[in-house]
Design a protein around this motif. Structure first.
Motif, PDB file in Angstrom:
ATOM      1  N   ASP A  37      -6.773  -3.180  15.312  1.00  0.00           N
ATOM      2  CA  ASP A  37      -7.765  -2.260  16.229  1.00  0.00           C
ATOM      3  C   ASP A  37      -8.431  -0.698  15.412  1.00  0.00           C
ATOM      4  O   ASP A  37      -9.211  -0.505  15.744  1.00  0.00           O
ATOM      5  N   ASN A  38      -7.383  -0.515  14.960  1.00  0.00           N
ATOM      6  CA  ASN A  38      -7.472   1.701  14.219  1.00  0.00           C
ATOM      7  C   ASN A  38      -8.161   1.085  13.281  1.00  0.00           C
ATOM      8  O   ASN A  38      -9.310   2.095  13.093  1.00  0.00           O
ATOM      9  N   ASN A  39      -8.565   0.852  12.610  1.00  0.00           N
ATOM     10  CA  ASN A  39      -8.885   0.278  11.337  1.00  0.00           C
ATOM     11  C   ASN A  39     -10.975  -0.357  11.779  1.00  0.00           C
ATOM     12  O   ASN A  39     -11.247   0.501  10.975  1.00  0.00           O
ATOM     13  N   ARG A  40     -11.090  -0.978  12.540  1.00  0.00           N
ATOM     14  CA  ARG A  40     -11.617  -2.138  12.988  1.00  0.00           C
ATOM     15  C   ARG A  40     -12.771  -0.720  13.914  1.00  0.00           C
ATOM     16  O   ARG A  40     -13.520   0.009  13.454  1.00  0.00           O
ATOM     17  N   ASN A  41     -12.117  -0.013  14.414  1.00  0.00           N
ATOM     18  CA  ASN A  41     -12.586   0.905  15.393  1.00  0.00           C
ATOM     19  C   ASN A  41     -13.206   2.614  14.368  1.00  0.00           C
ATOM     20  O   ASN A  41     -14.359   3.126  14.696  1.00  0.00           O
ATOM     21  N   THR A  42     -12.802   2.406  13.185  1.00  0.00           N
ATOM     22  CA  THR A  42     -12.584   3.403  12.150  1.00  0.00           C
ATOM     23  C   THR A  42     -13.760   3.428  11.525  1.00  0.00           C
ATOM     24  O   THR A  42     -15.513   4.247  11.472  1.00  0.00           O
ATOM     25  N   TYR A  91     -10.411  -9.560   3.541  1.00  0.00           N
ATOM     26  CA  TYR A  91      -9.649  -8.786   5.089  1.00  0.00           C
ATOM     27  C   TYR A  91     -10.130  -7.313   4.745  1.00  0.00           C
ATOM     28  O   TYR A  91     -10.607  -7.455   6.341  1.00  0.00           O
ATOM     29  N   LEU A  92      -9.640  -6.738   4.478  1.00  0.00           N
ATOM     30  CA  LEU A  92     -11.217  -5.300   4.700  1.00  0.00           C
ATOM     31  C   LEU A  92     -12.024  -5.309   5.150  1.00  0.00           C
ATOM     32  O   LEU A  92     -12.576  -4.311   5.398  1.00  0.00           O
ATOM     33  N   ARG A  93     -12.820  -6.195   3.823  1.00  0.00           N
ATOM     34  CA  ARG A  93     -14.189  -6.672   4.489  1.00  0.00           C
ATOM     35  C   ARG A  93     -14.810  -7.132   5.653  1.00  0.00           C
ATOM     36  O   ARG A  93     -15.150  -6.796   5.908  1.00  0.00           O
ATOM     37  N   SER A  94     -13.098  -8.094   6.500  1.00  0.00           N
ATOM     38  CA  SER A  94     -13.684  -8.597   7.259  1.00  0.00           C
ATOM     39  C   SER A  94     -13.724  -7.575   8.640  1.00  0.00           C
ATOM     40  O   SER A  94     -14.079  -7.846   9.500  1.00  0.00           O
ATOM     41  N   LEU A  95     -13.642  -6.406   7.997  1.00  0.00           N
ATOM     42  CA  LEU A  95     -13.254  -5.413   9.687  1.00  0.00           C
ATOM     43  C   LEU A  95     -14.352  -4.701   9.933  1.00  0.00           C
ATOM     44  O   LEU A  95     -13.979  -3.696   9.927  1.00  0.00           O
ATOM     45  N   GLY A  96     -14.476  -4.930   8.430  1.00  0.00           N
ATOM     46  CA  GLY A  96     -16.784  -3.611   7.699  1.00  0.00           C
ATOM     47  C   GLY A  96     -16.178  -2.361   7.103  1.00  0.00           C
ATOM     48  O   GLY A  96     -16.614  -1.661   6.574  1.00  0.00           O
ATOM     49  N   ALA A  97     -14.741  -2.666   6.168  1.00  0.00           N
ATOM     50  CA  ALA A  97     -15.080  -1.251   5.370  1.00  0.00           C
ATOM     51  C   ALA A  97     -15.913  -1.478   3.938  1.00  0.00           C
ATOM     52  O   ALA A  97     -16.733  -3.193   3.515  1.00  0.00           O
ATOM     53  N   GLY A  98     -15.914  -0.702   3.674  1.00  0.00           N
ATOM     54  CA  GLY A  98     -17.029  -0.254   2.772  1.00  0.00           C
ATOM     55  C   GLY A  98     -15.805  -0.318   1.173  1.00  0.00           C
ATOM     56  O   GLY A  98     -17.089   0.182   0.047  1.00  0.00           O
ATOM     57  N   GLY A  99     -14.580   0.077   0.876  1.00  0.00           N
ATOM     58  CA  GLY A  99     -14.309  -0.031  -0.163  1.00  0.00           C
ATOM     59  C   GLY A  99     -13.374   0.720  -0.014  1.00  0.00           C
ATOM     60  O   GLY A  99     -12.687   0.446   1.125  1.00  0.00           O
ATOM     61  N   VAL A 100     -12.362   0.485  -0.638  1.00  0.00           N
ATOM     62  CA  VAL A 100     -10.150   0.457  -0.902  1.00  0.00           C
ATOM     63  C   VAL A 100      -9.946   1.142  -1.884  1.00  0.00           C
ATOM     64  O   VAL A 100     -10.593   1.424  -2.830  1.00  0.00           O
ATOM     65  N   GLN A 101      -8.718   1.607  -1.397  1.00  0.00           N
ATOM     66  CA  GLN A 101      -8.271   3.239  -1.936  1.00  0.00           C
ATOM     67  C   GLN A 101      -6.640   2.277  -1.913  1.00  0.00           C
ATOM     68  O   GLN A 101      -5.799   2.132  -0.670  1.00  0.00           O
ATOM     69  N   HIS A 102      -6.420   1.582  -3.292  1.00  0.00           N
ATOM     70  CA  HIS A 102      -5.284   0.767  -3.271  1.00  0.00           C
ATOM     71  C   HIS A 102      -4.164   0.691  -4.831  1.00  0.00           C
ATOM     72  O   HIS A 102      -5.257   1.018  -5.485  1.00  0.00           O
ATOM     73  N   ALA A 103      -2.911   0.733  -5.208  1.00  0.00           N
ATOM     74  CA  ALA A 103      -3.056  -0.197  -6.154  1.00  0.00           C
ATOM     75  C   ALA A 103      -2.794  -1.169  -7.249  1.00  0.00           C
ATOM     76  O   ALA A 103      -1.744  -2.932  -6.191  1.00  0.00           O
ATOM     77  N   ILE A 104      -4.014  -1.833  -7.069  1.00  0.00           N
ATOM     78  CA  ILE A 104      -4.344  -3.451  -7.566  1.00  0.00           C
ATOM     79  C   ILE A 104      -3.371  -3.446  -8.953  1.00  0.00           C
ATOM     80  O   ILE A 104      -3.503  -2.740  -9.872  1.00  0.00           O
TER      81      ILE A 104
END
Length: 357
Positions: free
Chosen positions: A341-346, A69-82
């Motif tokens: 929308d906020n995330n995609r815009n960023t 999902y994050l990649r579908s928004l355009g994210a290049g990385g993840v900061q998360h507790a997996i």
């Protein structure tokens, strides 16, 4: 291959919004992905999706779907507790070329069991993280120094305990070899934070710099970044909007370029100290925070700021005041859409500033 527009149209006709994400796991390969930005996203910028607000399933329970999902928004990385399905999560990160930073909960007391913390560090290492985000835990229900502690003595007792926790976990951190990035979390001033970091010579302890947080302690973002920059290991980048209110000022995450801080310039300061640092955005979609700097209670745990700094800070607030986003009154669906929308815009901002990854 279907275009992204076709994919979205198919999902909409089925009555499913992309931000609810149930179709990503089964339809992801049919999506023509947008350009990938060079920045990642903090889990707090995804709080509504992770909580399962409204009809959206909680993505925290499916790390692969969350990454997709994050990649579908355009994210290049993840900061998360997996914490689960680590092998598949790492494979997905590598497939998509996304960086990963972990999260670990520090113990509340130095005599607490450290096994959960150690497991978090080991999981982060298994996922390929170079560092994990950590926050010194305040008493239950507390997140902000000026709201949590009634007296300076109460704060100093907590500070000594929190610092003792860091001393207790550092042998674990050094043994595992993954960096511990300690965030300035409306708890320590930049000088107090710096003093903690300077106690150790370990290459595995550094700062997660949040340029917006210490504005609640009447530091400018530039002051915070300049002081903590030599220890920069990670970040939570956020542009901040401000406005006066009766007891002080309002502070709110806003889209990059709409607030009072230059995100690119702040990041470049960090990168000058640590060329390998990742850019992670943390736009939290919420109502503005009230910073009650004109009340007596605010000052009880913050001696030494002084009337001159207060006057200068409030003058800047009045000069740069703007309308701030509010989510109170929005439906669950509208809140989810606002967060997306906020995330995609960023990520679009990041591609304009730094180019695609």
């Amino acid at each position: 291959m279907a275009t992204r527009r076709q994919f979205l149209g198919t999902m909409a006709s089925a009555g499913v919004a992309l931000y609810a994400a149930p179709g990503l796991a089964r339809g992801y390969e049919e999506v023509e992905l947008p350009p990938k930005s060079k920045i990642g996203v903090a889990s707090t910028a995804m709080a509504m999706h992770l909580s399962g607000l409204g009809a959206a399933p909680a993505m925290r329970d499916d790390p692969v779907r969350y990454i997709e999902y994050l990649r579908s928004l355009g994210a290049g990385g993840v900061q998360h507790a997996i914490r689960k399905d680590l092998r598949h999560a790492r494979a997905k990160l590598e497939e998509l070329g996304m960086f990963y930073e972990g999260e670990a909960a520090l113990p509340a007391h130095p005599d607490d069991d450290l096994s959960a913390f150690e497991n978090s560090m080991l999981q982060a290492k298994e996922l390929g993280a170079n560092c994990v985000r950590a926050v010194s835990r305040q008493p239950p229900g507390g997140n902000r120094r000026y709201e949590t502690f009634a007296t300076l003595e109460d704060y100093r007792a907590w500070e000594a305990q929190a610092n003792a926790v860091i001393a207790k976990v550092m042998p674990i951190v050094d043994r595992i070899g993954v960096g511990l990035a300690l965030e300035n979390h409306k708890d320590r001033t930049a000088d107090e934070h710096l003093a903690v970091l300077q106690r150790y010579s370990s290459e595995h302890l550094g700062a997660l710099i949040d340029p917006g947080n210490n504005m609640s302690l009447m530091e400018t973002a530039q002051e915070t970044v300049n002081k903590l920059g030599p220890y920069a290991m990670a970040n939570s980048m956020k542009d901040m909007g401000v406005a006066p209110y009766a007891d002080g000022f309002l502070l709110s995450e806003v889209r990059f370029g709409k607030g009072i801080n230059d995100q690119k310039a702040l990041f470049e300061i960090m990168r000058s100290h640590n060329p390998r640092i990742n850019f992670v955005q943390e736009i939290i979609t919420r109502d503005p925070l009230e910073i009650p700097v004109l009340t007596e209670g605010y000052w009880k745990t913050l001696p030494g700021i002084g009337a001159e700094r207060l006057a200068a800070f409030m003058a800047n607030v009045r000069a740069k005041a703007s309308a701030l986003p509010v989510i109170t009154g929005l439906s669950p669906q509208q809140r989810l859409q606002a967060e997306e929308d906020n995330n995609r815009n960023t990520f679009e901002w990041a591609i304009a500033q730094f180019g695609a990854a």
